[in-house]
Design a protein around this motif. Structure first.
Motif, PDB file in Angstrom:
ATOM      1  N   LYS A 136     -51.765 -82.895   5.645  1.00  0.00           N
ATOM      2  CA  LYS A 136     -50.725 -81.869   5.887  1.00  0.00           C
ATOM      3  C   LYS A 136     -49.351 -82.429   5.563  1.00  0.00           C
ATOM      4  CE  LYS A 136     -53.491 -78.673   7.474  1.00  0.00           C
ATOM      5  NZ  LYS A 136     -53.709 -77.432   6.687  1.00  0.00           N
TER       6      LYS A 136
ATOM      7  N   ALA B 150     -43.284 -83.646   5.671  1.00  0.00           N
ATOM      8  CA  ALA B 150     -42.878 -82.364   5.075  1.00  0.00           C
ATOM      9  C   ALA B 150     -42.156 -81.482   6.088  1.00  0.00           C
ATOM     10  CB  ALA B 150     -44.096 -81.636   4.509  1.00  0.00           C
TER      11      ALA B 150
ATOM     12  N   ASP C  82     -44.003 -78.283  11.181  1.00  0.00           N
ATOM     13  CA  ASP C  82     -45.240 -77.628  10.731  1.00  0.00           C
ATOM     14  C   ASP C  82     -45.091 -76.111  10.874  1.00  0.00           C
ATOM     15  OD1 ASP C  82     -47.910 -76.503  10.772  1.00  0.00           O
ATOM     16  OD2 ASP C  82     -48.644 -78.570  10.898  1.00  0.00           O
ATOM     17  N   LEU C  83     -45.162 -75.417   9.733  1.00  0.00           N
ATOM     18  CA  LEU C  83     -44.951 -73.963   9.761  1.00  0.00           C
ATOM     19  C   LEU C  83     -46.021 -73.255  10.587  1.00  0.00           C
ATOM     20  CD1 LEU C  83     -43.113 -74.883   7.360  1.00  0.00           C
ATOM     21  CD2 LEU C  83     -43.578 -72.686   6.324  1.00  0.00           C
TER      22      LEU C  83
ATOM     23  N   SER D 191     -35.004 -77.535   2.701  1.00  0.00           N
ATOM     24  CA  SER D 191     -35.657 -76.391   2.057  1.00  0.00           C
ATOM     25  C   SER D 191     -35.662 -75.143   2.928  1.00  0.00           C
ATOM     26  CB  SER D 191     -37.101 -76.784   1.726  1.00  0.00           C
ATOM     27  OG  SER D 191     -37.721 -77.322   2.886  1.00  0.00           O
TER      28      SER D 191
ATOM     29  N   TRP E 290     -37.179 -70.643   2.508  1.00  0.00           N
ATOM     30  CA  TRP E 290     -38.194 -69.794   3.148  1.00  0.00           C
ATOM     31  C   TRP E 290     -37.637 -68.958   4.284  1.00  0.00           C
ATOM     32  CZ3 TRP E 290     -40.457 -70.939   8.059  1.00  0.00           C
ATOM     33  CH2 TRP E 290     -40.140 -72.199   8.587  1.00  0.00           C
TER      34      TRP E 290
HETATM   35  N1  COA Z   1     -45.999 -77.046   7.554  1.00  0.00           N
HETATM   36  C1  COA Z   1     -47.325 -76.764   7.584  1.00  0.00           C
HETATM   37  N2  COA Z   1     -48.185 -77.171   6.641  1.00  0.00           N
HETATM   38  C2  COA Z   1     -47.688 -77.899   5.631  1.00  0.00           C
HETATM   39  C3  COA Z   1     -46.347 -78.235   5.520  1.00  0.00           C
HETATM   40  C4  COA Z   1     -45.471 -77.787   6.554  1.00  0.00           C
HETATM   41  N3  COA Z   1     -44.162 -78.084   6.594  1.00  0.00           N
HETATM   42  N4  COA Z   1     -46.160 -78.953   4.413  1.00  0.00           N
HETATM   43  C5  COA Z   1     -47.353 -79.074   3.840  1.00  0.00           C
HETATM   44  N5  COA Z   1     -48.295 -78.435   4.570  1.00  0.00           N
HETATM   45  C6  COA Z   1     -49.720 -78.309   4.315  1.00  0.00           C
HETATM   46  C7  COA Z   1     -50.039 -77.280   3.241  1.00  0.00           C
HETATM   47  O1  COA Z   1     -50.052 -75.967   3.791  1.00  0.00           O
HETATM   48  C8  COA Z   1     -51.373 -77.757   2.770  1.00  0.00           C
HETATM   49  O2  COA Z   1     -52.349 -77.346   3.702  1.00  0.00           O
HETATM   50  P1  COA Z   1     -53.800 -76.852   3.214  1.00  0.00           P
HETATM   51  O3  COA Z   1     -54.401 -78.017   2.504  1.00  0.00           O
HETATM   52  O4  COA Z   1     -54.499 -76.498   4.480  1.00  0.00           O
HETATM   53  O5  COA Z   1     -53.544 -75.714   2.303  1.00  0.00           O
HETATM   54  C9  COA Z   1     -51.256 -79.274   2.863  1.00  0.00           C
HETATM   55  O6  COA Z   1     -50.212 -79.517   3.785  1.00  0.00           O
HETATM   56  C10 COA Z   1     -50.902 -79.930   1.564  1.00  0.00           C
HETATM   57  O7  COA Z   1     -49.725 -79.308   1.081  1.00  0.00           O
HETATM   58  P2  COA Z   1     -49.527 -78.908  -0.449  1.00  0.00           P
HETATM   59  O8  COA Z   1     -48.401 -77.935  -0.494  1.00  0.00           O
HETATM   60  O9  COA Z   1     -50.810 -78.490  -1.058  1.00  0.00           O
HETATM   61  O10 COA Z   1     -49.102 -80.347  -1.041  1.00  0.00           O
HETATM   62  P3  COA Z   1     -48.238 -80.688  -2.336  1.00  0.00           P
HETATM   63  O11 COA Z   1     -48.314 -82.188  -2.446  1.00  0.00           O
HETATM   64  O12 COA Z   1     -48.638 -79.869  -3.498  1.00  0.00           O
HETATM   65  O13 COA Z   1     -46.725 -80.271  -1.962  1.00  0.00           O
HETATM   66  C11 COA Z   1     -44.788 -80.219  -0.509  1.00  0.00           C
HETATM   67  C12 COA Z   1     -46.023 -81.001  -0.976  1.00  0.00           C
HETATM   68  C13 COA Z   1     -44.173 -81.062   0.615  1.00  0.00           C
HETATM   69  C14 COA Z   1     -43.771 -80.062  -1.665  1.00  0.00           C
HETATM   70  C15 COA Z   1     -45.199 -78.801  -0.001  1.00  0.00           C
HETATM   71  O14 COA Z   1     -46.301 -78.919   0.894  1.00  0.00           O
HETATM   72  C16 COA Z   1     -44.087 -78.083   0.739  1.00  0.00           C
HETATM   73  O15 COA Z   1     -43.201 -77.516   0.128  1.00  0.00           O
HETATM   74  N6  COA Z   1     -44.155 -78.097   2.099  1.00  0.00           N
HETATM   75  C17 COA Z   1     -43.147 -77.460   2.917  1.00  0.00           C
HETATM   76  C18 COA Z   1     -41.895 -78.296   2.981  1.00  0.00           C
HETATM   77  C19 COA Z   1     -40.816 -77.620   3.796  1.00  0.00           C
HETATM   78  O16 COA Z   1     -40.179 -76.682   3.367  1.00  0.00           O
HETATM   79  N7  COA Z   1     -40.578 -78.139   5.001  1.00  0.00           N
HETATM   80  C20 COA Z   1     -39.512 -77.684   5.838  1.00  0.00           C
HETATM   81  C21 COA Z   1     -40.047 -77.209   7.136  1.00  0.00           C
HETATM   82  S1  COA Z   1     -38.692 -76.946   8.247  1.00  0.00           S
END
Ligand code: COA
Length: 285
Positions: free
Chosen positions: A37, A76, A79-80, A150, A154
């Motif tokens: 995650k 990251a 956790d959303l 970021s 969103w």
């Molecule tokens: N909250 C919940 N789940 C998250 C997460 C977050 N902040 N960041 C990543 N994950 C989860 C994804 O949903 C995914 O879960 P799944 O396998 O069950 O589908 C897993 O982690 C892998 O993420 P993925 O997006 O496939 O990895 P990636 O290497 O292609 O991309 C990021 C990595 C960090 C660029 C991308 O996950 C992302 O943009 N995450 C959100 C970052 C963000 O905006 N955080 C601010 C929160 S305040």
């Protein structure tokens, strides 16, 4: 390296499913450990981090904490699912407690921690992850690590205490630029704007962080703690108040120092002529 892992004959190692701790000659490597995650921070992780930090503060195996992430992310961010969606369905009081659980480790404990802390940003670092990053005393990063505020991408404002933390290190133009555009940036840029001390090629990052931790381990721990804590306090004081406080804090530190560092340093420089304070530590006895 002397990595101490848990077994029946050694004291237990703090942590759990979401946080992994490894001891290495005075360094506690604390890894956010939800790599699948991208180490997104949910409530379970916050509870574990609070326990880990409390426990390491009193653990003689730890002289310096290095906070980093397992796998390809530092974190990251929040956790959303496990924080935002989870708290959406909570009562007001439960939500307040959840926020407190996060803030306790990400901000308060790290900001005022009794031992030196270094953030080692090994990969993705987004949103809420900026709070523990900034609240650690020092920070190194992989030069290709990807950072981003970021939230705007969103549909939320940067929350928790992220903007407050950011404002302590970064000028307002840089802070507003990255919060308003949500544009990602790399470790070199993080160094330029002052969020981290230095960025290194990935293959050098652990060795550079270890060397920094070892440097801190060689210092007088009480003086090191008073140095960082007093600096953080004077940030919000007047000049007059800061001068008074630092004078009193200096006297208190000298009086409380079990190794009498000030007296040793003066004697070794002025009388024994065995070292130069400008070039390194006095010999600690
Ligand atoms: N909250 C919940 N789940 C998250 C997460 C977050 N902040 N960041 C990543 N994950 C989860 C994804 O949903 C995914 O879960 P799944 O396998 O069950 O589908 C897993 O982690 C892998 O993420 P993925 O997006 O496939 O990895 P990636 O290497 O292609 O991309 C990021 C990595 C960090 C660029 C991308 O996950 C992302 O943009 N995450 C959100 C970052 C963000 O905006 N955080 C601010 C929160 S305040």
């Amino acid at each position: 390296m002397n990595m101490k892992m848990m077994n029946a004959s050694t004291p237990s190692v703090p942590g759990g499913d979401n946080v992994k701790v490894e001891f290495e000659d005075g360094i506690a490597w604390v890894k956010l450990n939800r790599p699948t995650k991208r180490n997104a921070m949910d409530l379970n992780m916050s509870t574990e981090m609070n326990n880990v930090l409390d426990s390491l503060e009193l653990d003689d195996r730890c002289g310096v904490v290095v906070l980093t992430g397992e796998g390809e992310a530092f974190s990251a961010g929040m956790d959303l699912q496990g924080f935002f969606r989870a708290t959406d369905v909570m009562s007001d009081v439960e939500r307040l407690r959840a926020q407190r659980e996060n803030r306790n480790w990400q901000w308060r404990k790290l900001m005022w921690y009794g031992k030196p802390t270094i953030a080692m940003v090994n990969g993705w670092c987004f949103g809420g992850a900026f709070t523990p990053l900034i609240c650690c005393d020092l920070a190194y990063a992989d030069q290709d690590a990807v950072f981003g505020l970021s939230e705007v991408n969103w549909g939320i404002i940067p929350g928790g205490v992220v903007p407050k933390a950011l404002s302590t290190l970064v000028n307002h133009r840089e802070a507003l630029y990255y919060m308003m555009t949500g544009e990602k940036f790399d470790g070199r840029e993080a160094e330029r704007i002052g969020i981290i001390n230095k960025a290194f090629p990935k293959e050098e990052l652990v060795a550079k962080t270890r060397a920094l931790a070892r440097n801190l381990l060689g210092k007088n721990p009480l003086v090191l703690r008073a140095t960082k804590i007093s600096y953080k306090h004077i940030l919000e004081m007047s000049w007059e108040g800061a001068a008074e406080y630092l004078s009193a804090k200096g006297d208190q530190t000298t009086a409380a120092d079990p190794e009498s560092g000030r007296a040793q340093g003066m004697k070794q420089f002025l009388d024994d002529k065995t070292y130069k304070p400008g070039l390194g530590n006095y010999e600690r006895k």
